[in-house]
Design a protein around this motif. Structure first.
Motif, PDB file in Angstrom:
ATOM      1  N   ARG A 277       9.654  30.019 -33.708  1.00 37.53           N
ATOM      2  CA  ARG A 277       8.215  29.748 -33.832  1.00 37.53           C
ATOM      3  C   ARG A 277       7.505  29.646 -32.483  1.00 37.53           C
ATOM      4  NH1 ARG A 277       9.860  26.047 -37.879  1.00 37.53           N
ATOM      5  NH2 ARG A 277       9.252  26.737 -39.958  1.00 37.53           N
ATOM      6  N   GLN A 278       8.263  29.610 -31.401  1.00 38.68           N
ATOM      7  CA  GLN A 278       7.630  29.334 -30.103  1.00 38.68           C
ATOM      8  C   GLN A 278       6.576  30.392 -29.740  1.00 38.68           C
ATOM      9  OE1 GLN A 278      10.503  29.298 -26.928  1.00 38.68           O
ATOM     10  NE2 GLN A 278      11.327  31.303 -27.373  1.00 38.68           N
ATOM     11  N   GLY A 279       5.467  29.911 -29.197  1.00 40.45           N
ATOM     12  CA  GLY A 279       4.373  30.812 -28.806  1.00 40.45           C
ATOM     13  C   GLY A 279       4.541  31.322 -27.387  1.00 40.45           C
ATOM     14  N   PHE A 280       5.431  30.711 -26.606  1.00 41.91           N
ATOM     15  CA  PHE A 280       5.737  31.149 -25.242  1.00 41.91           C
ATOM     16  C   PHE A 280       7.184  30.751 -24.948  1.00 41.91           C
ATOM     17  CE2 PHE A 280       4.250  26.834 -25.110  1.00 41.91           C
ATOM     18  CZ  PHE A 280       5.064  26.204 -24.185  1.00 41.91           C
ATOM     19  N   LYS A 327       0.076  34.847 -30.767  1.00 38.84           N
ATOM     20  CA  LYS A 327      -0.351  35.923 -29.875  1.00 38.84           C
ATOM     21  C   LYS A 327      -0.580  35.439 -28.429  1.00 38.84           C
ATOM     22  CE  LYS A 327      -2.360  38.588 -33.581  1.00 38.84           C
ATOM     23  NZ  LYS A 327      -3.482  38.602 -34.449  1.00 38.84           N
ATOM     24  N   GLY A 328       0.273  34.547 -27.983  1.00 33.05           N
ATOM     25  CA  GLY A 328       0.203  34.110 -26.586  1.00 33.05           C
ATOM     26  C   GLY A 328      -1.002  33.269 -26.264  1.00 33.05           C
ATOM     27  N   SER A 329      -1.679  32.796 -27.295  1.00 31.57           N
ATOM     28  CA  SER A 329      -2.852  31.969 -27.035  1.00 31.57           C
ATOM     29  C   SER A 329      -2.474  30.520 -27.304  1.00 31.57           C
ATOM     30  CB  SER A 329      -3.972  32.423 -27.963  1.00 31.57           C
ATOM     31  OG  SER A 329      -5.052  31.579 -27.807  1.00 31.57           O
ATOM     32  N   GLN A 338      -7.776  18.317 -27.248  1.00 29.78           N
ATOM     33  CA  GLN A 338      -7.779  19.769 -27.012  1.00 29.78           C
ATOM     34  C   GLN A 338      -8.758  20.087 -25.896  1.00 29.78           C
ATOM     35  OE1 GLN A 338      -8.505  22.367 -30.287  1.00 29.78           O
ATOM     36  NE2 GLN A 338      -6.646  21.793 -31.382  1.00 29.78           N
ATOM     37  N   CYS A 339      -8.335  20.982 -24.986  1.00 28.68           N
ATOM     38  CA  CYS A 339      -9.211  21.276 -23.847  1.00 28.68           C
ATOM     39  C   CYS A 339      -9.603  22.758 -23.804  1.00 28.68           C
ATOM     40  CB  CYS A 339      -8.509  20.857 -22.568  1.00 28.68           C
ATOM     41  SG  CYS A 339      -9.474  21.165 -21.110  1.00 28.68           S
ATOM     42  N   GLU A 340      -8.616  23.644 -23.668  1.00 28.92           N
ATOM     43  CA  GLU A 340      -8.933  25.073 -23.620  1.00 28.92           C
ATOM     44  C   GLU A 340      -7.706  25.902 -23.968  1.00 28.92           C
ATOM     45  OE1 GLU A 340      -8.924  26.842 -19.436  1.00 28.92           O
ATOM     46  OE2 GLU A 340      -9.312  24.734 -18.992  1.00 28.92           O
ATOM     47  N   LYS A 341      -7.958  27.184 -24.337  1.00 31.84           N
ATOM     48  CA  LYS A 341      -6.840  28.079 -24.633  1.00 31.84           C
ATOM     49  C   LYS A 341      -6.285  28.621 -23.323  1.00 31.84           C
ATOM     50  CE  LYS A 341      -7.660  29.363 -29.330  1.00 31.84           C
ATOM     51  NZ  LYS A 341      -8.004  30.375 -30.315  1.00 31.84           N
ATOM     52  N   VAL A 342      -4.966  28.809 -23.279  1.00 37.08           N
ATOM     53  CA  VAL A 342      -4.320  29.318 -22.058  1.00 37.08           C
ATOM     54  C   VAL A 342      -3.367  30.445 -22.456  1.00 37.08           C
ATOM     55  CG1 VAL A 342      -2.898  28.720 -20.051  1.00 37.08           C
ATOM     56  CG2 VAL A 342      -4.340  26.973 -21.092  1.00 37.08           C
ATOM     57  N   LEU A 343      -3.492  31.578 -21.786  1.00 37.91           N
ATOM     58  CA  LEU A 343      -2.572  32.681 -22.056  1.00 37.91           C
ATOM     59  C   LEU A 343      -1.181  32.316 -21.536  1.00 37.91           C
ATOM     60  CD1 LEU A 343      -4.810  35.737 -21.010  1.00 37.91           C
ATOM     61  CD2 LEU A 343      -4.202  35.008 -23.341  1.00 37.91           C
TER      62      LEU A 343
END
Ligand code: SF4
Length: 365
Positions: A277-280, A327-329, A338-343
């Protein structure tokens, strides 16, 4: 933000001694120490190793002084380092006197090993004149012959009797500036010996599981042994003994204290083991961040979690958090919000920036 400890550890309040400017005992922070494994006569290599050990977050460093050349080298070493140095002597009283005169802030020597009263008097005189403390270091592998005969084998009672015998020698000479260890390579024996010793003396205790083994097994043995004692409020300074780089000993020592909320120095990383499940790439990210944030000494909590299953929950209780997204977001959390999305490609630089910023803010307070 950090989790309130569910159980505060009630430390046993011991007497306070000083090793240089580091106070040991009482309510003072539990100090972490390690020992060089270079040849002490190789002054340059020893200074370099002391600096690396200090950079990792050690408070004290011990250096072996097996001969006169080493105590001579010690003088030069001490002039060029900023951390208090403990001279490891063991037997020869002359080495102890030389080390005290050459700037050691503590001597690891058992008075019972020194010999006659005059020699003990001279060593303690040199220690007093030079503001040097002593560590009585009882070890299951080198108990006095008569004690071993009495108890048949190394056991907690034998270690404690040896410690009390050495304490009496120092007290009889009006010397009270000392700490004590009762080490063994056996976890059960060490725990029991320290528990018994803690009941009969108020001098500060140096904790360690001696000859604990390689990086993995030694770290586990030390964590169980020292962790048990620290949870009971026993222990004022610690050394992890590993057949590995002394820098690793400091890392493990600090991690044990961090795990118990006894001393929060540097970044405490909470991270998941990762799965499909990991996004990164969690594991790689944590490894890089550990390295890149090793210079931070301010206590900061950081959660690096691969997905939303546990990410938001952990981030709610850390200063800075990253939770993996599709999707890497990924989502950056600051102080639980929550602050911001990071690639994914920007996680390292973003987290390093935020941690350094937080450290600088906290240091200004
Ligand atoms: S937090 Fe998510 S990515 Fe990490 S181990 Fe749990 S389910 Fe897997």
């Amino acid at each position: 933000m950090s989790l309130r400890p569910f159980r505060d550890i009630k430390r046993k309040i011991t007497k306070v001694i000083k090793v240089g400017d580091v106070k040991i005992g009482g309510n003072n922070p539990i100090s972490v120490q390690s020992m060089t494994n270079t040849l002490t006569t190789d002054v340059k290599a020893t200074i370099n190793q002391i600096n690396s050990i200090q950079k990792e977050g050690a408070d004290l460093v011990r250096v072996s002084c097996p001969d006169e050349e080493s105590t001579q080298a010690l003088k030069e070493i001490i002039k060029n380092v900023e951390i208090p140095i403990i001279a490891d002597i063991h037997f020869h009283y002359k080495r102890a006197i030389e080390a005290a005169k050459n700037g050691a802030k503590c001597l690891r020597i058992n008075p019972g090993n020194i010999g006659d009263k005059k020699k003990i008097h001279d060593v303690l005189g040199a220690a007093k004149d030079n503001g040097c403390s002593i560590r009585i270091g009882v070890n299951a592998g080198s108990l006095e012959k008569d004690i071993l005969e009495k108890y048949k084998e190394p056991c907690p009672e034998a270690l404690v009797e040896s410690a009390l015998r050495n304490i009496k020698i120092l007290e009889d000479q009006d010397f009270f500036n000392f700490k004590i260890s009762v080490k063994s390579s056996d976890v059960f024996l060490s725990i029991s010996a320290y528990r018994q010793l803690s009941k009969v003396t108020d001098y500060p205790l140096h904790l360690g599981i001696t000859e604990a083994g390689s990086f993995v097994s030694g770290s586990i043995k030390s964590s169980i042994g020292l962790g048990t004692l620290l949870l009971e409020g026993i222990g004022d300074t610690i050394r992890i003994s590993l057949s590995d780089d002394p820098v690793q000993e400091v890392k493990i020592g600090n991690e044990i204290l961090k795990s118990l909320n006894l001393r929060n120095r540097g970044v405490k990383i909470i991270s998941c083991p990762s799965c499909a499940r990991q996004g990164f790439e969690v594991i790689k990210t944590v490894k890089i961040l550990e390295e890149k944030l090793s210079h931070i000494t301010t206590p900061i909590t950081l959660s690096i979690i691969g997905c939303v299953v546990n990410g938001p929950g952990e981030a709610a209780f850390t200063d800075i958090g990253i939770t993996g997204g599709g999707k890497g977001s990924n989502m950056l959390y600051l102080s639980g919000a929550q602050c911001e999305k990071v690639l994914s490609k920007d996680i390292i630089s973003k987290v390093v920036h935020e941690v350094e910023k937080k450290a600088s803010e906290l240091n200004k307070k």
